[in-house]
Motif scaffolding. Structure first.
Motif, PDB file in Angstrom:
ATOM      1  N   VAL A 282      23.219  10.294  20.755  1.00 17.91           N
ATOM      2  CA  VAL A 282      23.640   9.460  19.637  1.00 17.91           C
ATOM      3  C   VAL A 282      23.255   8.024  19.969  1.00 17.91           C
ATOM      4  O   VAL A 282      23.595   7.521  21.051  1.00 17.91           O
ATOM      5  CB  VAL A 282      25.159   9.563  19.394  1.00 17.91           C
ATOM      6  N   TYR A 283      22.553   7.375  19.045  1.00 14.57           N
ATOM      7  CA  TYR A 283      22.055   6.024  19.289  1.00 14.57           C
ATOM      8  C   TYR A 283      22.752   5.017  18.385  1.00 14.57           C
ATOM      9  O   TYR A 283      23.295   5.365  17.333  1.00 14.57           O
ATOM     10  CB  TYR A 283      20.547   5.972  19.061  1.00 14.57           C
ATOM     11  N   ALA A 284      22.735   3.765  18.805  1.00 10.21           N
ATOM     12  CA  ALA A 284      23.351   2.692  18.028  1.00 10.21           C
ATOM     13  C   ALA A 284      22.687   2.590  16.658  1.00 10.21           C
ATOM     14  O   ALA A 284      21.470   2.720  16.527  1.00 10.21           O
ATOM     15  CB  ALA A 284      23.229   1.370  18.785  1.00 10.21           C
ATOM     16  N   ARG A 285      23.490   2.365  15.624  1.00 11.81           N
ATOM     17  CA  ARG A 285      22.993   2.203  14.260  1.00 11.81           C
ATOM     18  C   ARG A 285      22.481   0.782  14.062  1.00 11.81           C
ATOM     19  O   ARG A 285      22.989  -0.163  14.662  1.00 11.81           O
ATOM     20  CB  ARG A 285      24.101   2.484  13.243  1.00 11.81           C
ATOM     21  N   SER A 286      21.508   0.629  13.172  1.00  8.77           N
ATOM     22  CA  SER A 286      20.977  -0.706  12.902  1.00  8.77           C
ATOM     23  C   SER A 286      22.043  -1.625  12.315  1.00  8.77           C
ATOM     24  O   SER A 286      22.053  -2.824  12.559  1.00  8.77           O
ATOM     25  CB  SER A 286      19.787  -0.609  11.942  1.00  8.77           C
ATOM     26  N   GLY A 287      22.965  -1.046  11.553  1.00  3.64           N
ATOM     27  CA  GLY A 287      24.032  -1.851  10.970  1.00  3.64           C
ATOM     28  C   GLY A 287      25.236  -2.008  11.875  1.00  3.64           C
ATOM     29  O   GLY A 287      26.219  -2.666  11.499  1.00  3.64           O
TER      30      GLY A 287
ATOM     31  N   ILE B 132      29.435   3.298  14.773  1.00  2.00           N
ATOM     32  CA  ILE B 132      29.089   4.719  14.753  1.00  2.00           C
ATOM     33  C   ILE B 132      29.942   5.410  13.699  1.00  2.00           C
ATOM     34  O   ILE B 132      31.139   5.127  13.571  1.00  2.00           O
ATOM     35  CB  ILE B 132      29.308   5.376  16.141  1.00  2.00           C
ATOM     36  N   VAL B 133      29.332   6.297  12.930  1.00  4.34           N
ATOM     37  CA  VAL B 133      30.055   7.081  11.936  1.00  4.34           C
ATOM     38  C   VAL B 133      30.302   8.465  12.521  1.00  4.34           C
ATOM     39  O   VAL B 133      29.357   9.187  12.878  1.00  4.34           O
ATOM     40  CB  VAL B 133      29.276   7.192  10.620  1.00  4.34           C
TER      41      VAL B 133
ATOM     42  N   ASP C  46      31.177  12.223  12.178  1.00  7.03           N
ATOM     43  CA  ASP C  46      31.190  13.297  11.188  1.00  7.03           C
ATOM     44  C   ASP C  46      32.423  14.163  11.399  1.00  7.03           C
ATOM     45  O   ASP C  46      32.787  14.472  12.547  1.00  7.03           O
ATOM     46  CB  ASP C  46      29.932  14.157  11.315  1.00  7.03           C
TER      47      ASP C  46
ATOM     48  N   LEU D  73      34.155   5.358  10.377  1.00  3.71           N
ATOM     49  CA  LEU D  73      33.301   4.353  10.987  1.00  3.71           C
ATOM     50  C   LEU D  73      34.072   3.606  12.073  1.00  3.71           C
ATOM     51  O   LEU D  73      35.128   3.032  11.806  1.00  3.71           O
ATOM     52  CB  LEU D  73      32.816   3.361   9.930  1.00  3.71           C
TER      53      LEU D  73
ATOM     54  N   GLU E 117      33.635   0.460  14.633  1.00  2.00           N
ATOM     55  CA  GLU E 117      32.806  -0.721  14.808  1.00  2.00           C
ATOM     56  C   GLU E 117      33.108  -1.410  16.138  1.00  2.00           C
ATOM     57  O   GLU E 117      34.085  -1.084  16.817  1.00  2.00           O
ATOM     58  CB  GLU E 117      33.017  -1.683  13.632  1.00  2.00           C
TER      59      GLU E 117
END
Length: 387
Positions: A261-266, A269-270, A272, A341, A343
């Motif tokens: 799992v990689y860091a999101r651009s925004g 992590i979401v 599921d 989410l 943050e």
């Protein structure tokens, strides 16, 4: 299916006096656990091994049979665990050799260790670290219990493990250690004020009192920034993976069981719903040698997710006296009901610290074969380490 041997394990034996302790109340350290075994407060048909005794807990071993049951249960005040097993068990598994526990199944296993606590003595149980990291839901049950993972004061009787592999099918055998017991004398008080004083003395997290957020325990956050070079922040369990033999160490190729799992651009992590993640705390934490800590596994005030299945932190975890410099906590995370989410710098859980009756004669670290003293984002010990 009954285990009649348990009926003769609890004669009226005068206990051996406890060793002299620094405090009359608190968690028992390793030397006091040893005395409790010698005093027959903890019993077993086979000798209890020295390597079962941890700095502030005792590893418990699976017995010779597992009972497949249709659902989790508590016996309640008017029944024993075996009463319930006789009425609901679907079949037995012999653990004398290897036995397979299927993903999604629920199993009850009598443990080899049993209890004959005296006055003012109780205990709490938790899965071992590697158990939690494999997403094996494991809890301890006693006769006449109305809650899991609690051994009431002056309890005399057998212990059972309820085991439910959630992500992977696993192989176990008699003697496999999935859960551990922390024994307590009396009811030592806990307060945020005492925790602030302790942090002021030994810096439980970060490098100064100003970096600690203490609110009903020491709060912590998730590292959602990840490795600066790769952006890796965690792993998610694959839905259709092979069987894992719990006795094989440094053996399995991680990619066959986990997806990165990689860091999101925004940012953030979401999670599921109902997927299982291995993440790491942003903070490096430390447990003083005269304290132990427990992570609150599920706190609805910070979100509908669980952040830890194996919540015991032994004395010396991350401590400089045992080769640590603060150690990040690995989090076993599962969201419930809805995507969630997380943050940067968002509080996701709390560590509650409790003093020991004395400093243990063994501490968490390489000296006793501890696997995670210098961990970053680390999978269970069954998986190959990066060389």
């Amino acid at each position: 299916m009954a285990d009649a041997a348990y009926e003769t394990l609890f004669p009226d034996i005068a206990p051996v006096p406890s060793p002299v302790a620094d405090h009359s109340t608190g968690i028992l350290p390793s030397q006091a656990i040893r005395e409790a075994i010698h005093g027959r407060e903890v019993l077993a048909p086979d000798p209890i091994m020295e390597d079962q005794i941890q700095p502030a807990s005792l590893d418990l071993r699976l017995g010779r049979v597992a009972y497949r049951v249709p659902a989790s249960f508590l016996p309640g005040r008017n029944a024993t665990v075996m009463d319930k097993i006789r009425s609901v068990a679907m079949y037995d598994l012999d653990l004398a050799g290897d036995a397979v526990l299927e993903r999604g199944g629920v199993y009850i296993v009598p443990l080899q260790e049993s209890i004959a606590f005296r006055k003012r003595t109780s205990a709490a149980a938790n899965p071992k670290s590697s158990t939690g990291r494999l997403d094996i839901f494991a809890r301890v049950i006693t006769d006449h219990a109305t809650e899991f993972d609690r051994v009431r004061e002056q309890y005399k009787g057998p212990l059972y493990a309820e085991i439910s592999p959630r992500s992977f099918t696993v192989r176990v055998c008699r003697g496999t250690r999935l859960v551990q017991l922390r024994i307590r004398r009396g009811s030592p008080p806990f307060s945020d004020a005492a925790l602030r004083r302790l942090h002021g003395q030994v810096a439980l997290v970060g490098a100064g009192a100003a970096q600690a957020n203490i609110d009903r325990g020491l709060t912590f956050t998730v590292d959602v920034r990840g490795d600066p070079a790769t952006g890796l922040i965690g792993y998610k369990a694959r839905n259709h993976a092979s069987l894992i033999d719990l006795e094989k160490l440094d053996y399995y190729e991680p990619r066959a069981f986990w997806e990165p799992v990689y860091a999101r651009s925004g940012g953030g992590i979401v999670l599921d719903p109902d997927d299982f993640y291995i993440l790491a705390s942003r903070e490096a934490v430390m447990v003083p040698v005269d304290h132990a800590a427990e992570m609150m596994a599920y706190d609805t005030t910070v979100g509908e997710f669980r952040v830890h299945y194996a919540g015991f932190f032994d004395p010396g975890f991350g401590h400089h006296d045992t080769g640590g410099h603060g150690t990040r906590a690995v989090l076993e995370v599962r969201s419930h009901e809805v995507p969630f989410l997380i943050e940067d710098q968002q509080v996701v859980g709390r560590l509650v610290y409790e003093r020991l009756t004395a400093v243990p004669d063994k501490l968490y670290g390489r000296g006793i074969g501890s696997n995670y003293q210098h961990q970053g984002l680390t999978l269970g010990k069954q998986f190959r380490r990066q060389r």
